[in-house]
Scaffold this active site. Structure first.
Site: not given
Length: 333
Positions: A117, A141
């Site tokens: 990501t 995250y």
């Protein structure tokens, strides 16, 4: 070749990757716990319902099948939620991936494609972001993905592991034929939320932060059509099968749009005035994230086909109009 194992292949991105692989004739096993994925979204291959935290179940899948390549998309992915529930993100994302890598080592599967990501970059010091930009995540995250990237790199140095890490920017849109798309009732994807708000007159769009250092005060993101991202995964697969060396690549278009620009584009397409509720900034959200994807283009000869905000929104709209026949998604203020 043997089979391609796609973890998280019933989810939003995963199902589009599976669709792209299936259309090219690959033999696919989809491994998904269906916590956020949907059985109806798996258009090709065999679906095995299981969790990446279930080491025994995963081991059975590898033992019972000749798997050549693993595409790993199973993860918890909501940055603001990760700030509130860090243990969930480290347990699922890091421990689950360790399980997967362990079983791969046991069964001598040495080709791995990892869905990472843009959140690993945190608040980047340079725009657009290159693969050499500092890794400085600001959410659990992003941190969980950065940890996994480091683990993969360390394993590759010590063992025979060829890998591609794809750092995905903001994924949006849906299958152009309306077969699959975002399937979560409470989506955190901006374009999906804009479209759903336009289709529900009593709903409103929550905009988190209008005081960022951007032209209109709202966050700017690089939106990539999900089918273009899926093609990056299929090209990565073929690259590894052809003997390519390990890579880390950004996946985006190199152009950013603010929240309000996306909202206005949706309004123009639908002809509907979108109600907005401005909220405080969410923890873990950087002001601007835009990709430099030259490495992906040069290494894999990847070329985007749907690099157009109107096209992305239109595909999402077509999908949402289809699924609304079975129920409404309403974002309440």
């Amino acid at each position: 070749m043997g089979k391609v194992l796609v973890t998280g292949g019933a989810g939003y991105i995963g199902s589009h990757v599976v669709k792209a692989l299936g259309e090219k004739g690959y033999d696919i096993i989809v491994y998904d716990n269906l916590s956020t994925g949907n059985q109806w979204a798996v258009l090709y291959g065999e679906l095995v319902i299981g969790d990446i935290l279930d080491l025994i179940m995963m081991r059975k899948v590898f033992i019972n099948n000749k798997i050549d390549v693993v595409i790993h998309l199973a993860a918890c992915i909501i940055a603001p939620e990760s700030v509130e529930q860090p243990l969930k993100y480290y347990m699922n994302n890091v421990c689950g991936t360790l399980n997967l890598l362990q079983v791969m080592a046991e069964t001598k599967v040495n080709k791995f494609i990892f869905s990472s990501t843009a959140a690993v970059y945190g608040i980047p010091q340079e725009i657009p972001v290159t693969e050499n930009s500092a890794i400085a995540p600001i959410s659990p995250y992003g941190q969980s993905k950065a940890i996994i990237e480091k683990i993969i790199n360390d394993i590759a140095k010590a063992a025979d592991l060829q890998y591609i890490t794809l750092r995905c920017f903001n994924v949006a849109g849906a299958d152009l034929y309306g077969r699959i798309g975002e399937g979560k009732p409470q989506s955190t994807h901006l374009i999906t939320s804009c479209v759903r708000t336009a289709l529900n007159p009593i709903s409103c769009l929550n905009v988190y932060g209008n005081d960022y250092p951007t032209t209109d005060g709202t966050g700017i993101r690089d939106y990539i059509h999900v089918d273009d991202l899926a093609s990056a995964f299929t090209m990565s697969l073929q690259y590894l099968l052809d003997g390519g060396k390990s890579l880390v690549c950004n996946c985006g278009y190199g152009r950013g749009y603010s929240v309000l620009e996306v909202m206005e584009a949706t309004k123009k397409l639908t002809g509907v005035n979108i109600n907005v509720a401005f909220k405080e900034r969410r923890l873990g959200d950087p002001p601007i994230l835009i990709a430099d994807s030259q490495k992906l283009k040069q290494s894999l000869n990847w070329q985007p086909r749907y690099n157009d905000l109107h096209c992305i929104i239109e595909s999402a709209l077509r999908w949402e109009q289809k699924i609304m026949k079975n129920g409404n998604f309403i974002v309440k203020c």
